[in-house]
Design an enzyme around this catalytic site. Structure first.
Site, PDB file in Angstrom:
ATOM      1  CG  ASP A 224      -8.344  33.789 -35.378  1.00 48.80           C
ATOM      2  OD1 ASP A 224      -7.745  33.689 -35.156  1.00 48.80           O
ATOM      3  OD2 ASP A 224      -6.579  33.920 -37.077  1.00 48.80           O
TER       4      ASP A 224
ATOM      5  CB  CYS B 164      -5.581  35.535 -33.717  1.00 47.04           C
ATOM      6  SG  CYS B 164      -4.209  35.818 -33.858  1.00 47.04           S
TER       7      CYS B 164
ATOM      8  CB  THR C 232       0.018  32.829 -32.603  1.00 45.06           C
ATOM      9  OG1 THR C 232       0.202  34.534 -33.504  1.00 45.06           O
ATOM     10  CG2 THR C 232       1.068  32.144 -33.800  1.00 45.06           C
TER      11      THR C 232
ATOM     12  CG  HIS D  48       6.205  46.525 -14.493  1.00 50.30           C
ATOM     13  ND1 HIS D  48       7.505  46.130 -14.810  1.00 50.30           N
ATOM     14  CD2 HIS D  48       6.069  46.056 -13.077  1.00 50.30           C
ATOM     15  CE1 HIS D  48       7.848  45.172 -13.156  1.00 50.30           C
ATOM     16  NE2 HIS D  48       6.426  45.350 -12.545  1.00 50.30           N
TER      17      HIS D  48
ATOM     18  CG  HIS E  10       5.721  50.725 -13.944  1.00 52.02           C
ATOM     19  ND1 HIS E  10       7.046  50.170 -14.684  1.00 52.02           N
ATOM     20  CD2 HIS E  10       6.109  49.983 -12.854  1.00 52.02           C
ATOM     21  CE1 HIS E  10       7.300  49.256 -14.172  1.00 52.02           C
ATOM     22  NE2 HIS E  10       6.542  49.320 -12.007  1.00 52.02           N
TER      23      HIS E  10
END
Ligand code: RB5
Length: 161
Positions: free
Chosen positions: A8, A65, A67, A98, A133
């Site tokens: 963004d 973005c 964060t 993982h 996994h």
């Protein structure tokens, strides 16, 4: 490897750095935007790029973005997507080894460019190790299936089986 790249307005400058890095390394990618610092809604870009990864048009995605949180939440709503927010190289590597993360998310307002590029390198180089996994990833898919079935025409739940 083909990468779906997007951000963004809060991540567009860091996206451009990642873009430069991918170009330098001759790694194929498509830039899903945004292309300026004008305000947009991060779910729009995250959805388009994540759907392209889920549809296997791209091997993996990188979404940015302010964060890294918003694009990650949005991308993880797309069945088949395992988006991982990573702000250190250890987590970036582990998210591949993982969790078989197929999208990396980062926040431009959280880390600097140098670290972000190290994270990208570590994440692109790491592979899923499988083994113990596998069944955990399978259990994630089962949760997804439980909540995606019978949700109408727009349901993407069966697309990647
Ligand atoms: C945009 O201001 C900001 O909210 C966005 O980039 C992101 O951080 C959301 O999670």
């Amino acid at each position: 490897m083909k990468i779906a790249l997007g951000s963004d307005h809060g991540g567009v400058r860091l996206k451009n750095c990642v873009k430069e890095y991918l170009q330098q390394e001759n790694i194929e990618f498509k830039d899903f935007g945004t292309f300026s610092e004008d305000s947009i809604d991060y779910p729009d870009i995250a959805r388009e790029a994540a759907e392209a990864v889920a549809d296997r048009l791209f091997d993996r995605g990188i979404l940015i973005c302010g964060t890294g949180i918003g694009v990650g939440i949005a991308a993880n709503k797309v069945p088949g997507i395992r988006a991982a927010l990573c702000h250190d190289t250890f987590s970036a590597r582990a998210s591949r080894e993982h969790n078989n993360a197929n999208i990396l998310t980062m926040g431009e307002r959280v880390i600097g460019r140098g670290l972000a590029l190290e994270i990208v390198k570590a994440w692109l180089a790491a592979e899923f190790t499988g083994g113990r996994h596998n069944c955990r990833i399978e259990k994630i898919s089962e949760i997804e299936k439980k909540y995606s079935l019978n949700r109408g025409d727009d349901s993407r739940s069966l697309k990647n089986e």
